[in-house]
Design an enzyme around this catalytic site. Structure first.
Site, mmCIF file in Angstrom:
data_model
loop_
_atom_site.group_PDB
_atom_site.id
_atom_site.type_symbol
_atom_site.label_atom_id
_atom_site.label_comp_id
_atom_site.label_asym_id
_atom_site.label_seq_id
_atom_site.Cartn_x
_atom_site.Cartn_y
_atom_site.Cartn_z
ATOM 1 N N ASP A 1 0.859 -1.180 0.000
ATOM 2 C CA ASP A 1 0.000 0.000 0.000
ATOM 3 C C ASP A 1 0.897 1.232 0.000
ATOM 4 O O ASP A 1 2.008 1.199 0.546
ATOM 5 C CB ASP A 1 -0.896 -0.002 1.252
ATOM 6 C CG ASP A 1 -2.053 -0.997 1.111
ATOM 7 O OD1 ASP A 1 -2.164 -1.644 0.052
ATOM 8 O OD2 ASP A 1 -2.845 -1.112 2.072
ATOM 9 N N ASP B 1 0.573 3.950 1.594
ATOM 10 C CA ASP B 1 0.600 4.752 2.820
ATOM 11 C C ASP B 1 1.285 4.028 3.981
ATOM 12 O O ASP B 1 1.135 4.437 5.138
ATOM 13 C CB ASP B 1 -0.834 5.142 3.217
ATOM 14 C CG ASP B 1 -1.776 3.949 3.271
ATOM 15 O OD1 ASP B 1 -1.293 2.808 3.193
ATOM 16 O OD2 ASP B 1 -3.002 4.160 3.387
ATOM 17 N N TRP C 1 -13.616 -1.467 -1.045
ATOM 18 C CA TRP C 1 -12.743 -1.780 0.089
ATOM 19 C C TRP C 1 -13.059 -3.146 0.736
ATOM 20 O O TRP C 1 -14.215 -3.493 0.944
ATOM 21 C CB TRP C 1 -12.884 -0.673 1.150
ATOM 22 C CG TRP C 1 -11.999 -0.943 2.332
ATOM 23 C CD1 TRP C 1 -10.699 -0.581 2.464
ATOM 24 C CD2 TRP C 1 -12.344 -1.676 3.496
ATOM 25 N NE1 TRP C 1 -10.199 -1.050 3.645
ATOM 26 C CE2 TRP C 1 -11.187 -1.733 4.306
ATOM 27 C CE3 TRP C 1 -13.506 -2.317 3.933
ATOM 28 C CZ2 TRP C 1 -11.162 -2.369 5.537
ATOM 29 C CZ3 TRP C 1 -13.468 -2.973 5.169
ATOM 30 C CH2 TRP C 1 -12.307 -2.985 5.957
ATOM 31 N N GLU D 1 -10.233 -8.519 -0.115
ATOM 32 C CA GLU D 1 -9.311 -9.096 -1.124
ATOM 33 C C GLU D 1 -8.071 -9.701 -0.469
ATOM 34 O O GLU D 1 -7.573 -10.742 -0.902
ATOM 35 C CB GLU D 1 -8.948 -8.053 -2.197
ATOM 36 C CG GLU D 1 -7.820 -7.084 -1.896
ATOM 37 C CD GLU D 1 -8.117 -6.123 -0.744
ATOM 38 O OE1 GLU D 1 -9.299 -5.957 -0.391
ATOM 39 O OE2 GLU D 1 -7.156 -5.539 -0.206
ATOM 40 N N ASP D 2 -7.604 -9.062 0.617
ATOM 41 C CA ASP D 2 -6.419 -9.611 1.310
ATOM 42 C C ASP D 2 -6.783 -10.926 2.018
ATOM 43 O O ASP D 2 -5.971 -11.854 2.085
ATOM 44 C CB ASP D 2 -5.816 -8.593 2.288
ATOM 45 C CG ASP D 2 -6.861 -7.916 3.155
ATOM 46 O OD1 ASP D 2 -8.071 -8.139 2.947
ATOM 47 O OD2 ASP D 2 -6.472 -7.159 4.065
ATOM 48 N N MET E 1 1.359 4.128 9.315
ATOM 49 C CA MET E 1 0.457 4.420 8.199
ATOM 50 C C MET E 1 0.204 5.917 8.142
ATOM 51 O O MET E 1 0.030 6.553 9.192
ATOM 52 C CB MET E 1 -0.877 3.688 8.387
ATOM 53 C CG MET E 1 -1.697 3.669 7.117
ATOM 54 S SD MET E 1 -3.399 3.157 7.377
ATOM 55 C CE MET E 1 -4.153 4.720 7.796
ATOM 56 N N HIS F 1 -5.403 9.141 6.760
ATOM 57 C CA HIS F 1 -6.158 9.737 5.639
ATOM 58 C C HIS F 1 -7.636 9.390 5.774
ATOM 59 O O HIS F 1 -8.012 8.482 6.532
ATOM 60 C CB HIS F 1 -5.623 9.205 4.306
ATOM 61 C CG HIS F 1 -5.770 7.716 4.169
ATOM 62 N ND1 HIS F 1 -6.871 7.113 3.608
ATOM 63 C CD2 HIS F 1 -4.952 6.701 4.544
ATOM 64 C CE1 HIS F 1 -6.720 5.801 3.646
ATOM 65 N NE2 HIS F 1 -5.569 5.523 4.211
ATOM 66 N N ARG G 1 -11.365 8.170 4.054
ATOM 67 C CA ARG G 1 -11.728 7.141 3.078
ATOM 68 C C ARG G 1 -11.717 7.753 1.677
ATOM 69 O O ARG G 1 -12.146 8.884 1.473
ATOM 70 C CB ARG G 1 -13.111 6.580 3.392
ATOM 71 C CG ARG G 1 -13.463 5.373 2.546
ATOM 72 C CD ARG G 1 -14.743 4.703 3.011
ATOM 73 N NE ARG G 1 -14.592 3.976 4.271
ATOM 74 C CZ ARG G 1 -13.945 2.823 4.405
ATOM 75 N NH1 ARG G 1 -13.366 2.261 3.356
ATOM 76 N NH2 ARG G 1 -13.876 2.228 5.568
HETATM 77 N N1 UDH Z 1 -5.544 3.208 -2.892
HETATM 78 C C1 UDH Z 1 -5.303 4.335 -3.646
HETATM 79 N N2 UDH Z 1 -6.329 5.138 -3.970
HETATM 80 C C2 UDH Z 1 -7.589 4.881 -3.586
HETATM 81 C C3 UDH Z 1 -7.831 3.735 -2.798
HETATM 82 C C4 UDH Z 1 -6.791 2.933 -2.455
HETATM 83 O O1 UDH Z 1 -4.154 4.612 -4.022
HETATM 84 O O2 UDH Z 1 -8.488 5.666 -3.931
HETATM 85 C C5 UDH Z 1 -4.433 2.265 -2.646
HETATM 86 C C6 UDH Z 1 -3.367 2.802 -1.732
HETATM 87 O O3 UDH Z 1 -2.154 2.212 -2.055
HETATM 88 C C7 UDH Z 1 -3.868 2.334 -0.396
HETATM 89 C C8 UDH Z 1 -4.335 0.930 -0.757
HETATM 90 O O4 UDH Z 1 -4.896 1.084 -2.037
HETATM 91 O O5 UDH Z 1 -2.853 2.366 0.567
HETATM 92 C C9 UDH Z 1 -5.341 0.339 0.200
HETATM 93 O O6 UDH Z 1 -6.387 1.236 0.350
HETATM 94 P P1 UDH Z 1 -7.555 1.006 1.367
HETATM 95 O O7 UDH Z 1 -8.506 2.121 1.258
HETATM 96 O O8 UDH Z 1 -8.080 -0.336 1.178
HETATM 97 O O9 UDH Z 1 -6.895 0.901 2.752
HETATM 98 P P2 UDH Z 1 -6.526 1.994 3.751
HETATM 99 O O10 UDH Z 1 -6.149 1.242 4.950
HETATM 100 O O11 UDH Z 1 -7.863 2.852 4.064
HETATM 101 O O12 UDH Z 1 -5.511 2.900 3.156
HETATM 102 C C10 UDH Z 1 -9.014 2.236 4.582
HETATM 103 C C11 UDH Z 1 -10.070 3.286 4.832
HETATM 104 C C12 UDH Z 1 -9.629 4.235 5.872
HETATM 105 C C13 UDH Z 1 -10.740 5.070 6.383
HETATM 106 C C14 UDH Z 1 -10.215 5.932 7.497
HETATM 107 C C15 UDH Z 1 -11.219 6.802 8.090
HETATM 108 N N3 UDH Z 1 -10.590 7.588 9.125
HETATM 109 C C1 NGS Z 2 -10.833 -6.747 7.658
HETATM 110 C C2 NGS Z 2 -11.015 -6.719 6.164
HETATM 111 C C3 NGS Z 2 -9.659 -6.665 5.475
HETATM 112 C C4 NGS Z 2 -8.892 -5.467 5.995
HETATM 113 C C5 NGS Z 2 -8.789 -5.530 7.504
HETATM 114 C C6 NGS Z 2 -8.093 -4.320 8.078
HETATM 115 O O1 NGS Z 2 -12.076 -6.739 8.274
HETATM 116 O O2 NGS Z 2 -9.847 -6.579 4.098
HETATM 117 O O3 NGS Z 2 -10.094 -5.604 8.062
HETATM 118 O O4 NGS Z 2 -8.706 -3.194 7.594
HETATM 119 N N1 NGS Z 2 -11.760 -7.898 5.748
HETATM 120 C C7 NGS Z 2 -13.053 -7.862 5.453
HETATM 121 O O5 NGS Z 2 -13.712 -6.868 5.462
HETATM 122 C C8 NGS Z 2 -13.675 -9.163 5.057
HETATM 123 S S1 NGS Z 2 -8.198 -1.760 7.949
HETATM 124 O O6 NGS Z 2 -8.397 -1.567 9.381
HETATM 125 O O7 NGS Z 2 -6.799 -1.688 7.594
HETATM 126 O O8 NGS Z 2 -8.955 -0.788 7.176
HETATM 127 O O9 NGS Z 2 -7.612 -5.414 5.430
#
Ligand code: UDH
Ligand code: NGS
Length: 360
Positions: A209, A211, A271, A274-275, A301, A304, A306
């Site tokens: 990722d 971030d 979101w 997939e992992d 991290m 940021h 959503r």
């Molecule tokens: N990503 C992008 N652009 C997007 C979405 C995702 O570049 O519009 C990439 C980026 O590398 C990111 C990764 O995909 O680090 C995973 O994105 P994610 O949205 O699944 O995971 P993340 O943990 O955010 O970065 C989850 C939502 C956070 C909400 C926080 C509210 N405070």
């Molecule tokens: C789980 C998600 C994963 C995610 C993890 C951490 O619940 O994809 O949280 O998310 N699985 C499902 O929703 C089935 S996080 O807190 O980083 O946004 O990676």
């Protein structure tokens, strides 16, 4: 009179002997020099020999081996058993350049120009190869991306020096999803795997990722005998794993491991999940997850909100309950996309791709 004749004769013979030895010495030096020039020219004309004996790097790495192979320019030479050949050693494991814990913070923004100036050892496209030893693995680092330029700057700022200290032969690939359809992280990672292999014979793939920044350079961004989860203690989870099967954030897989699970799913739009699907694939193929210790695996991290078009995918729970049935038909063998643009920067290769949209 007779005495002086005898002395002169001895002197004359000594001088002849001296001249003879000088001649032999100069000739030997010239022959040795000519041989060494030939050797260097032979490599420059045939640089592929660099990768000839790389067949089992992963095994070499896991076994902590430090075999010698015949190569190239650089300073880490030693004599091989074959006369006339000199060798370059594999980079030592662990790298002697590592410094351990790092201070990572995001309070002041960084500019790409600054990062470029601090990373002049790179080659266009975000490529690097150690000069004085033979890297153990050829690593493609794949970043799924859309509209996260500020995060990418921090990632490049912190990661390039770390990866260089890890003495990896690596390239950075930013896979940018074109358009405004729902984001698809896993499909972008599949695209990164295919596109990176078009450029170089990578044998290891790190999926990161944009971030997430490691807080210790001993967390090596390379591959292991089992698939590796690298972001094991994230600040946002209080520096612990959120659950044992968690495989999100940053992970690595060898080419063989990736192909064994048919790559990643292409149909997780939005979101989440997939992992977990990737974890299911690995475990259904009998693989386990390798991880660094919690201390070495610490990472930060960049906070940021959503992203737009990346809301939680309501289908994710149903999908992850069927991984075993779907993984053989949904993956690298069913990947379809089109490349819109390829941009080569000193710090990265950015490939903008059209990955389509969810089918209703
Ligand atoms: N990503 C992008 N652009 C997007 C979405 C995702 O570049 O519009 C990439 C980026 O590398 C990111 C990764 O995909 O680090 C995973 O994105 P994610 O949205 O699944 O995971 P993340 O943990 O955010 O970065 C989850 C939502 C956070 C909400 C926080 C509210 N405070
Ligand atoms: C789980 C998600 C994963 C995610 C993890 C951490 O619940 O994809 O949280 O998310 N699985 C499902 O929703 C089935 S996080 O807190 O980083 O946004 O990676």
């Amino acid at each position: 009179m007779r005495d002086s004749n005898v002395n002169f004769g001895v002197l004359h013979r000594t001088c002849q002997l001296l001249v003879f030895f000088c001649f032999v010495y100069i000739s030997a030096t010239l022959v040795y020099y000519a041989k060494s020039v030939n050797f260097r020219l032979a490599f420059v004309q045939n640089p592929q020999s660099h990768s000839k004996t790389e067949s089992s790097k992963l095994e070499a790495k896991d076994a902590g081996a430090s075999e010698l192979i015949i190569v190239t320019l650089g300073s880490n030479f030693s004599e091989s058993s074959e006369p006339g050949h000199r060798t370059l050693e594999y980079c030592p494991e662990p790298s002697p350049l590592l410094v351990g814990p790092l201070r990572i913070e995001f309070s002041s923004p960084v500019s790409l120009d600054t990062v470029r100036h601090e990373n002049t050892e790179l080659h266009e496209g975000g490529r690097y190869t150690p000069l004085d030893c033979m890297a153990l693995q050829k690593v493609a680092i794949i970043i799924p991306f859309r509209n996260r330029d500020e995060h990418l700057k921090f990632w490049l700022y912190y990661l390039h020096p770390i990866l260089r200290r890890q003495q990896l032969d690596y390239g950075v690939y930013v896979i940018n999803q074109a358009g405004n359809e729902t984001f698809n992280r896993a499909k972008l990672l599949n695209v990164g795997y295919v596109e990176a292999l078009k450029e170089y014979d990578y044998n290891c793939f790190v999926f990161s990722d944009v971030d997430l920044i490691p807080m210790d350079d001993r967390n090596t961004y390379s591959c292991f005998s089992q698939p590796r989860h690298l972001s094991v203690s994230m600040d946002k989870f209080g520096f612990r794993l959120p659950y044992n099967q968690y495989f999100g954030g940053v992970s690595s897989m060898s080419k063989e491991q990736f192909l064994k699970i048919n790559g990643f799913p292409n149909n997780y739009w939005g979101w989440g999940g997939e992992d977990d699907d990737i974890y299911n694939r690995l475990s259904s193929k009998g693989m386990s997850i390798s991880r660094p210790s919690g201390a070495i695996g610490k990472c930060r991290m960049i906070r940021h909100d959503r992203d737009k078009q990346n809301d939680p995918n309501p289908q994710r729970f149903d999908r992850i309950s069927h991984t075993r049935d779907t993984m053989h038909k949904d993956g690298i063998n069913s990947l379809s996309y089109s490349v819109v643009q390829v941009e080569k920067d000193l710090l990265y290769t950015k490939i903008t791709v059209d990955v389509g949209k969810p089918t209703k």
